[in-house]
Enzyme design. Structure first.
Site, PDB file in Angstrom:
ATOM      1  CG  ASP A   8      17.800  38.603 111.850  1.00  0.00           C
ATOM      2  OD1 ASP A   8      18.992  38.637 111.434  1.00  0.00           O
ATOM      3  OD2 ASP A   8      17.488  38.023 112.895  1.00  0.00           O
ATOM      4  CB  CYS A  65      18.943  35.209 111.568  1.00  0.00           C
ATOM      5  SG  CYS A  65      18.930  33.496 112.149  1.00  0.00           S
ATOM      6  CB  THR A  67      22.398  31.245 115.474  1.00  0.00           C
ATOM      7  OG1 THR A  67      20.964  31.217 115.519  1.00  0.00           O
ATOM      8  CG2 THR A  67      22.962  31.979 116.681  1.00  0.00           C
ATOM      9  CG  HIS A  98      22.179  12.553 101.056  1.00  0.00           C
ATOM     10  ND1 HIS A  98      22.939  11.999 102.063  1.00  0.00           N
ATOM     11  CD2 HIS A  98      22.804  12.205  99.893  1.00  0.00           C
ATOM     12  CE1 HIS A  98      23.962  11.344 101.532  1.00  0.00           C
ATOM     13  NE2 HIS A  98      23.905  11.469 100.214  1.00  0.00           N
ATOM     14  CG  HIS A 133      19.072  10.406  98.884  1.00  0.00           C
ATOM     15  ND1 HIS A 133      19.392  10.101 100.188  1.00  0.00           N
ATOM     16  CD2 HIS A 133      20.155  10.078  98.143  1.00  0.00           C
ATOM     17  CE1 HIS A 133      20.616   9.620 100.241  1.00  0.00           C
ATOM     18  NE2 HIS A 133      21.108   9.595  99.007  1.00  0.00           N
TER      19      HIS A 133
END
Length: 143
Positions: A8, A65, A67, A98, A133
């Site tokens: 963004d 973005c 954060t 994992h 996993h």
């Protein structure tokens, strides 16, 4: 490997750096936008990228973005997408080993370029371990 990338406005300024890093590792990068740092809504770009990753099973995505939180929340709404918000190389390594993450999310406002490079290096070079996993991934994909 093909990597789709989208940001963004708050992740735009490091997009070219990320694209060049991935290309230097020998991978194809497809930029899904935006084309400028003008204000946009991150869900629009996250949804488009996830559709592309789901349509192209031999691909992965990079979402950026401010954060990384909004992008990761949006991406994980898609069945078959395992998006991981990573702030360091350790989390990027483990999410590939994992969780077999197919979308990497980062926050431009919370990581510097050196950390971005180490996250990308780990994400691009770490294979999925499988084994115990794989069973867990199967449980994630159940509805």
């Amino acid at each position: 490997m093909t990597y789709f990338i989208a940001t963004d406005h708050a992740g735009f300024s490091i997009k070219d750096h990320v694209k060049e890093f991935i290309r230097q590792k020998g991978h194809e990068v497809i930029d899904l936008g935006p084309a400028s740092a003008d204000r946009v809504d991150y869900p629009d770009y996250a949804h488009e990228l996830c559709q592309k990753v789901l349509e192209n099973r031999e691909s992965a995505g990079i979402l950026i973005c401010g954060t990384g939180i909004g992008m990761s929340i949006t991406a994980n709404r898609h069945k078959g997408i395992r998006a991981a918000l990573c702030h360091d190389a350790y989390t990027a390594t483990l999410t590939r080993m994992h969780n077999d993450a197919n979308v990497l999310c980062m926050g431009e406002r919370v990581v510097g370029l050196g950390v971005v490079d180490s996250i990308l290096e780990a994400f691009l070079s770490t294979p999925f371990e499988g084994g115990r996993h794989a069973c867990r991934i199967g449980k994630i994909e159940q509805e």
